[in-house]
Scaffold this motif. Structure first.
Motif, PDB file in Angstrom:
ATOM      1  N   LEU A  60       8.598  20.780 -19.280  1.00 24.47           N
ATOM      2  CA  LEU A  60       9.732  21.670 -19.036  1.00 24.47           C
ATOM      3  C   LEU A  60       9.284  23.127 -19.090  1.00 24.47           C
ATOM      4  O   LEU A  60       9.669  23.942 -18.241  1.00 24.47           O
ATOM      5  N   ALA A  61       8.460  23.460 -20.092  1.00 21.15           N
ATOM      6  CA  ALA A  61       7.960  24.828 -20.219  1.00 21.15           C
ATOM      7  C   ALA A  61       7.083  25.209 -19.030  1.00 21.15           C
ATOM      8  O   ALA A  61       7.187  26.326 -18.493  1.00 21.15           O
ATOM      9  N   LEU A  62       6.226  24.291 -18.593  1.00 24.56           N
ATOM     10  CA  LEU A  62       5.367  24.571 -17.439  1.00 24.56           C
ATOM     11  C   LEU A  62       6.186  24.713 -16.161  1.00 24.56           C
ATOM     12  O   LEU A  62       5.885  25.566 -15.314  1.00 24.56           O
ATOM     13  N   ASN A  63       7.224  23.904 -16.026  1.00 25.24           N
ATOM     14  CA  ASN A  63       8.093  24.024 -14.854  1.00 25.24           C
ATOM     15  C   ASN A  63       8.803  25.368 -14.814  1.00 25.24           C
ATOM     16  O   ASN A  63       8.972  25.970 -13.747  1.00 25.24           O
ATOM     17  N   VAL A  64       9.225  25.833 -15.992  1.00 29.42           N
ATOM     18  CA  VAL A  64       9.853  27.153 -16.065  1.00 29.42           C
ATOM     19  C   VAL A  64       8.874  28.228 -15.590  1.00 29.42           C
ATOM     20  O   VAL A  64       9.240  29.134 -14.824  1.00 29.42           O
ATOM     21  N   ALA A  65       7.619  28.120 -16.027  1.00 30.02           N
ATOM     22  CA  ALA A  65       6.598  29.089 -15.606  1.00 30.02           C
ATOM     23  C   ALA A  65       6.372  29.019 -14.096  1.00 30.02           C
ATOM     24  O   ALA A  65       6.234  30.059 -13.432  1.00 30.02           O
ATOM     25  N   LEU A  66       6.355  27.818 -13.534  1.00 33.35           N
ATOM     26  CA  LEU A  66       6.156  27.668 -12.092  1.00 33.35           C
ATOM     27  C   LEU A  66       7.345  28.205 -11.301  1.00 33.35           C
ATOM     28  O   LEU A  66       7.172  28.814 -10.238  1.00 33.35           O
ATOM     29  N   VAL A  67       8.546  27.983 -11.812  1.00 27.81           N
ATOM     30  CA  VAL A  67       9.735  28.520 -11.133  1.00 27.81           C
ATOM     31  C   VAL A  67       9.730  30.044 -11.176  1.00 27.81           C
ATOM     32  O   VAL A  67      10.093  30.710 -10.190  1.00 27.81           O
ATOM     33  N   LEU A  68       9.313  30.605 -12.316  1.00 29.61           N
ATOM     34  CA  LEU A  68       9.201  32.063 -12.410  1.00 29.61           C
ATOM     35  C   LEU A  68       8.166  32.589 -11.415  1.00 29.61           C
ATOM     36  O   LEU A  68       8.369  33.650 -10.793  1.00 29.61           O
ATOM     37  N   ALA A  69       7.070  31.859 -11.266  1.00 30.27           N
ATOM     38  CA  ALA A  69       6.061  32.257 -10.279  1.00 30.27           C
ATOM     39  C   ALA A  69       6.636  32.178  -8.868  1.00 30.27           C
ATOM     40  O   ALA A  69       6.374  33.046  -8.026  1.00 30.27           O
ATOM     41  N   ALA A  70       7.419  31.121  -8.608  1.00 29.54           N
ATOM     42  CA  ALA A  70       8.042  30.972  -7.292  1.00 29.54           C
ATOM     43  C   ALA A  70       9.023  32.103  -7.014  1.00 29.54           C
ATOM     44  O   ALA A  70       9.104  32.615  -5.890  1.00 29.54           O
ATOM     45  N   SER A  71       9.761  32.513  -8.059  1.00 27.69           N
ATOM     46  CA  SER A  71      10.720  33.609  -7.864  1.00 27.69           C
ATOM     47  C   SER A  71      10.017  34.929  -7.588  1.00 27.69           C
ATOM     48  O   SER A  71      10.569  35.809  -6.920  1.00 27.69           O
ATOM     49  N   ALA A  72       8.781  35.068  -8.109  1.00 23.87           N
ATOM     50  CA  ALA A  72       8.004  36.280  -7.826  1.00 23.87           C
ATOM     51  C   ALA A  72       7.465  36.258  -6.403  1.00 23.87           C
ATOM     52  O   ALA A  72       7.377  37.298  -5.743  1.00 23.87           O
ATOM     53  N   MET A  73       7.096  35.072  -5.920  1.00 20.46           N
ATOM     54  CA  MET A  73       6.574  34.946  -4.556  1.00 20.46           C
ATOM     55  C   MET A  73       7.684  34.975  -3.507  1.00 20.46           C
ATOM     56  O   MET A  73       7.520  35.512  -2.421  1.00 20.46           O
ATOM     57  N   PHE A  74       8.816  34.360  -3.852  1.00 23.19           N
ATOM     58  CA  PHE A  74       9.955  34.295  -2.935  1.00 23.19           C
ATOM     59  C   PHE A  74      11.132  34.983  -3.626  1.00 23.19           C
ATOM     60  O   PHE A  74      11.921  34.339  -4.304  1.00 23.19           O
ATOM     61  N   GLN A  75      11.239  36.265  -3.471  1.00 23.48           N
ATOM     62  CA  GLN A  75      12.188  37.058  -4.236  1.00 23.48           C
ATOM     63  C   GLN A  75      13.641  36.801  -3.849  1.00 23.48           C
ATOM     64  O   GLN A  75      14.551  37.255  -4.544  1.00 23.48           O
ATOM     65  N   HIS A  76      13.881  36.065  -2.782  1.00 29.95           N
ATOM     66  CA  HIS A  76      15.253  35.834  -2.338  1.00 29.95           C
ATOM     67  C   HIS A  76      15.881  34.609  -2.989  1.00 29.95           C
ATOM     68  O   HIS A  76      17.049  34.323  -2.750  1.00 29.95           O
ATOM     69  N   ILE A  77      15.132  33.862  -3.845  1.00 25.77           N
ATOM     70  CA  ILE A  77      15.720  32.665  -4.445  1.00 25.77           C
ATOM     71  C   ILE A  77      16.517  33.047  -5.698  1.00 25.77           C
ATOM     72  O   ILE A  77      16.225  34.040  -6.367  1.00 25.77           O
ATOM     73  N   HIS A  78      17.524  32.238  -6.003  1.00 28.12           N
ATOM     74  CA  HIS A  78      18.381  32.445  -7.175  1.00 28.12           C
ATOM     75  C   HIS A  78      17.686  31.828  -8.380  1.00 28.12           C
ATOM     76  O   HIS A  78      17.551  30.608  -8.474  1.00 28.12           O
ATOM     77  N   LEU A  79      17.264  32.658  -9.333  1.00 32.81           N
ATOM     78  CA  LEU A  79      16.425  32.197 -10.442  1.00 32.81           C
ATOM     79  C   LEU A  79      17.157  31.194 -11.335  1.00 32.81           C
ATOM     80  O   LEU A  79      16.600  30.142 -11.670  1.00 32.81           O
ATOM     81  N   LEU A  80      18.375  31.498 -11.754  1.00 29.85           N
ATOM     82  CA  LEU A  80      19.108  30.606 -12.644  1.00 29.85           C
ATOM     83  C   LEU A  80      19.358  29.253 -11.974  1.00 29.85           C
ATOM     84  O   LEU A  80      19.216  28.198 -12.604  1.00 29.85           O
ATOM     85  N   PHE A  81      19.707  29.291 -10.703  1.00 24.55           N
ATOM     86  CA  PHE A  81      19.936  28.050  -9.964  1.00 24.55           C
ATOM     87  C   PHE A  81      18.644  27.234  -9.881  1.00 24.55           C
ATOM     88  O   PHE A  81      18.652  26.013 -10.064  1.00 24.55           O
ATOM     89  N   ALA A  82      17.536  27.904  -9.613  1.00 27.78           N
ATOM     90  CA  ALA A  82      16.246  27.214  -9.495  1.00 27.78           C
ATOM     91  C   ALA A  82      15.834  26.592 -10.829  1.00 27.78           C
ATOM     92  O   ALA A  82      15.323  25.467 -10.874  1.00 27.78           O
ATOM     93  N   LEU A  83      16.057  27.303 -11.937  1.00 31.55           N
ATOM     94  CA  LEU A  83      15.719  26.770 -13.258  1.00 31.55           C
ATOM     95  C   LEU A  83      16.580  25.558 -13.601  1.00 31.55           C
ATOM     96  O   LEU A  83      16.074  24.551 -14.122  1.00 31.55           O
ATOM     97  N   ALA A  84      17.882  25.642 -13.326  1.00 32.34           N
ATOM     98  CA  ALA A  84      18.782  24.514 -13.601  1.00 32.34           C
ATOM     99  C   ALA A  84      18.425  23.321 -12.732  1.00 32.34           C
ATOM    100  O   ALA A  84      18.459  22.167 -13.188  1.00 32.34           O
ATOM    101  N   LEU A  85      18.073  23.579 -11.481  1.00 35.26           N
ATOM    102  CA  LEU A  85      17.673  22.515 -10.558  1.00 35.26           C
ATOM    103  C   LEU A  85      16.411  21.818 -11.054  1.00 35.26           C
ATOM    104  O   LEU A  85      16.314  20.583 -11.056  1.00 35.26           O
TER     105      LEU A  85
END
Length: 254
Positions: free
Chosen positions: A142-167
Motif C-alpha cells: 500500500l505504501a509503495l503504491n502510494v509512492a507510485l501514484v504520487l510519481a504518476a501525479s508528478a508525470m501526469f499533472q492532470h490526474i486527480h490525486l485523491l481519486f487515484a489514491l482511492a482507486l
C-alpha cells in the motif's frame, strides 16, 4: 440415653449457586485471544529475524517490481497521446502487482521447501506465519503504491490525486480479499493460478475490448465509494487472515 442431634445444613440460594458456577466457568475457560494480540505475541516470541528471514529477497522483489512499474510510467509519460483515463485504468489494474509478487513468492517457496512438513507441525506453522507476513505485505505494498501514484501525479499533472489514491487502495484490498479466498478455498494449484491470472486477464481484456465503457465505469464511481470499498475489503481481509492462522491441516489451503 443421649439422643443424636443432627445439625441443619444451610443450602445455598439459587443466586449463590449461579454465582459460583459462573466463577468456576470463568476461571476454567481460556480467554479468547484477539487477532491483533495473537500477532503481537507471535512476533514477540519469534522476532523479526525469524518471521522475515528472507527479507532481502522480499526487498529485492518489491524494489524490482516498483522500478518496473515506475519505468512503465516513464515510458507512458513520453507519449503525448496518453490521456487521464488510461492512467486510471493502469492504476486499477497494476496496483495489486507488487502484492501478488511477494505473496506468490512466499507461498510457492514455502510449499516446495524441504522443511515444509516439519514447519507444519511447529507451534507456529506456515499458516500462522502467513497471517502476519501477509498483513505486512499488504501494508508495505500500500505504501509503495502510494509512492507510485504520487510519481504518476508528478508525470501526469492532470490526474486527480485523491481519486487515484482511492482507486489504487480499493484495487489492492479487493484483490487481496480475492487472493486469500482462492488460497483458502481452492485446493488445486492449477485452478488457483488460473483464477488469480483471471483478475489481470479479465481487466486487461475489458480495457482492450470495451475501453470506453471500462474507463467510464471506473470514473463514474465517486471517491467516497472507493474509500468505503477499501474499508470493507480491508475488514474482510483481516477476517480472512484470522481464518488463515486457524488452519492446521497440512493438506489444506496452501
Amino acid at each position: 440415653m443421649k439422643t443424636d442431634k443432627t445439625e441443619t445444613i444451610e443450602l445455598p440460594s439459587e443466586l449463590e449457586i449461579e454465582q459460583q458456577i459462573n466463577l468456576i466457568v470463568a476461571r476454567g475457560l481460556v480467554p479468547k485471544q484477539t487477532f491483533s494480540a495473537y500477532l503481537r505475541l507471535m512476533y514477540t516470541r519469534l522476532g523479526f529475524r525469524y518471521m522475515f528471514h528472507d527479507w532481502t529477497e522480499i526487498a529485492f522483489a518489491l524494489a524490482a517490481g516498483s522500478l518496473l512499474l515506475l519505468f512503465a510510467l516513464f515510458l507512458e509519460s513520453s507519449h503525448s497521446q496518453v490521456i487521464e483515463e488510461d492512467i486510471y485504468a493502469a492504476i486499477f489494474i497494476g496496483s495489486p502487482v507488487l502484492y501478488l509478487l511477494v505473496s506468490t513468492l512466499f507461498f510457492v517457496r514455502r510449499k516446495h521447501s524441504d522443511t515444509y512438513e516439519t514447519e507444519m507441525v511447529c507451534k507456529y506453522n506456515v499458516y500462522q506465519l502467513a497471517s502476519l507476513r501477509m498483513l505486512a505485505f499488504s501494508l508495505i505494498c500500500l505504501a509503495l503504491n502510494v509512492a507510485l501514484v504520487l510519481a504518476a501525479s508528478a508525470m501526469f499533472q492532470h490526474i486527480h490525486l485523491l481519486f487515484a489514491l482511492a482507486l489504487s487502495a480499493s484495487s489492492l484490498f479487493l484483490f487481496s480479499v480475492v487472493f486469500l479466498y482462492i488460497i483458502l478455498r481452492i485446493r488445486s494449484d492449477i485452478t488457483k493460478y488460473a483464477l488469480i491470472s483471471l483478475w489481470f486477464a479479465g481487466n486487461i481484456g475489458l480495457k482492450a475490448l470495451y475501453s470506453t465503457g471500462y474507463i467510464q465505469l471506473l470514473q463514474t464511481i465517486p471517491v467516497s465509494v472507493y474509500l468505503l470499498l477499501t474499508a470493507v475489503c480491508g475488514a474482510l481481509y483481516i477476517k480472512s487472515l484470522n481464518q488463515l492462522r486457524k488452519l492446521q491441516n497440512p493438506e489444506g489451503a496452501i
